[in-house]
Design a protein around this motif. Structure first.
Motif, PDB file in Angstrom:
ATOM      1  N   UNK A 172       0.795  -1.161  -0.019  1.00 32.61           N
ATOM      2  CA  UNK A 172       0.053  -0.069  -0.185  1.00 32.61           C
ATOM      3  C   UNK A 172       0.884   1.235  -0.052  1.00 32.61           C
ATOM      4  N   UNK A 173       1.985   1.144  -0.698  1.00 28.45           N
ATOM      5  CA  UNK A 173       2.622   2.547  -0.928  1.00 28.45           C
ATOM      6  C   UNK A 173       2.463   2.840  -2.438  1.00 28.45           C
ATOM      7  N   UNK A 174       3.313   3.689  -2.965  1.00 30.36           N
ATOM      8  CA  UNK A 174       3.386   4.416  -4.422  1.00 30.36           C
ATOM      9  C   UNK A 174       4.714   3.874  -5.032  1.00 30.36           C
ATOM     10  N   UNK A 175       5.184   2.954  -4.919  1.00 28.14           N
ATOM     11  CA  UNK A 175       6.507   2.249  -5.381  1.00 28.14           C
ATOM     12  C   UNK A 175       6.260   1.905  -6.892  1.00 28.14           C
ATOM     13  N   UNK A 176       7.122   2.683  -7.889  1.00 24.81           N
ATOM     14  CA  UNK A 176       7.140   2.417  -9.263  1.00 24.81           C
ATOM     15  C   UNK A 176       7.885   1.617  -9.894  1.00 24.81           C
ATOM     16  N   UNK A 177       9.227   1.451  -9.011  1.00 29.74           N
ATOM     17  CA  UNK A 177      10.257   0.871  -9.488  1.00 29.74           C
ATOM     18  C   UNK A 177      11.140   0.546  -8.274  1.00 29.74           C
ATOM     19  N   UNK A 178      12.069  -0.458  -8.471  1.00 21.09           N
ATOM     20  CA  UNK A 178      12.999  -1.053  -7.328  1.00 21.09           C
ATOM     21  C   UNK A 178      14.469  -1.179  -7.923  1.00 21.09           C
ATOM     22  N   UNK A 179      15.248  -0.705  -7.194  1.00 15.59           N
ATOM     23  CA  UNK A 179      16.592  -0.807  -7.794  1.00 15.59           C
ATOM     24  C   UNK A 179      17.300  -2.077  -7.680  1.00 15.59           C
TER      25      UNK A 179
END
Length: 296
Positions: A36-43
């Motif tokens: 339930x966050x707004x992460x759109x990418x991960x390293x």
């Protein structure tokens, strides 16, 4: 943009948009929550130090892709929850190091395909959730390396056919759900290896007929759901091997006639749903062959 320089084991529901790799809290934590966050990418190197990670929850974010090698260090990972994101494709090597993975949830992603070899390393996988995607095809090799799988959900996809050998390696399979797809037929021999299957659901498809030997090896099946299909008839002997069957739902089809003795082997049947068909009478043997019947 909100940038966290560290992440605690539980960072759910905080409107986080980015998690950096330069992270002082990446240590031997076994569970991480980012739901339930707004992460759109991960390293790519985000989890390089999380070698003891067992459960990772990334559900309900805005992830559009995942870098190959993201989980290369998470060799202890057992649960991975990616449902409710915007994933269209998965890199072929995404799970190549997660050899202890037992539960994978990819529900509610617009996936259009699954790369060859995706599950080659996940030989301990037991629970797979792939519902409400854009998938319209399941390759025949998909489960060749997952012999321990027990539960599979395929609700709300676009499958219109299945390969006869799709489940040849899934000898531990217990529950299989194909609700709300577009299946028009099922190949004979589809369940020849699933001798431990107990629950099978094909609710809301377009099935017109079922092959006579479909359940010959599924002798432990307890619940069958074919509610809301287009079945016109059922072959004699269809349920001869399903001696453990307790619940059978054939409601909302187009059945006109059922062969006599169809339920002669289902002596443990308790729930039989036949409403909303075109039947004028019940086949011989009902209810004599089904002494435990509660609902008809």
């Amino acid at each position: 943009m909100i940038c966290k320089k560290w992440f605690a084991p539980h960072t759910g529901a905080h409107a986080i948009t980015e998690v950096r790799t330069t992270n002082s809290y990446i240590g031997p934590k076994r569970r991480r929550y980012f739901w339930d966050n707004k992460l759109d990418h991960l390293h790519a190197g985000l989890f390089n130090a999380t070698t003891e990670l067992e459960s990772l929850y990334l559900k309900n974010n805005q992830l559009v892709d995942l870098p190959d090698g993201l989980f290369k260090a998470t060799t202890e990972l057992q649960t991975l929850d990616l449902r409710g994101n915007q994933l269209v494709h998965l890199p072929v090597g995404l799970l190549s190091a997660t050899t202890k993975l037992q539960k994978l949830d990819l529900d509610d992603n617009p996936l259009v395909n699954l790369p060859a070899g995706l599950f080659n390393a996940t030989t301990k996988l037991e629970y797979l959730y792939l519902s409400r995607t854009q998938l319209d095809y399941l390759p025949a090799w998909l489960f060749d390396a997952t012999p321990r799988i027990k539960v599979i959900y395929f609700w709300g996809n676009k499958f219109d056919h299945l390969h006869a050998g799709l489940f040849n390696a899934t000898t531990e399979l217990e529950s299989l759900y194909f609700r709300s797809n577009k299946l028009v037929d099922l190949p004979d021999g589809l369940f020849k290896s699933t001798t431990k299957l107990q629950i099978l659901e094909f609710y809301d498809n377009k099935l017109v007929h079922l092959p006579v030997g479909l359940f010959n090896a599924a002798t432990k099946i307890r619940k069958l759901v074919f509610y809301w299909n287009k079945l016109v008839h059922l072959p004699a002997g269809l349920f001869d091997a399903t001696t453990e069957l307790r619940s059978l739902n054939l409601a909302h089809n187009q059945l006109v006639h059922l062969p006599d003795g169809l339920f002669k082997a289902t002596t443990k049947l308790q729930h039989l749903f036949l409403h909303s068909n075109n039947l004028r009478y019940l086949p011989s043997g009902v209810p004599q062959d089904t002494p435990h019947l509660i609902n008809l």
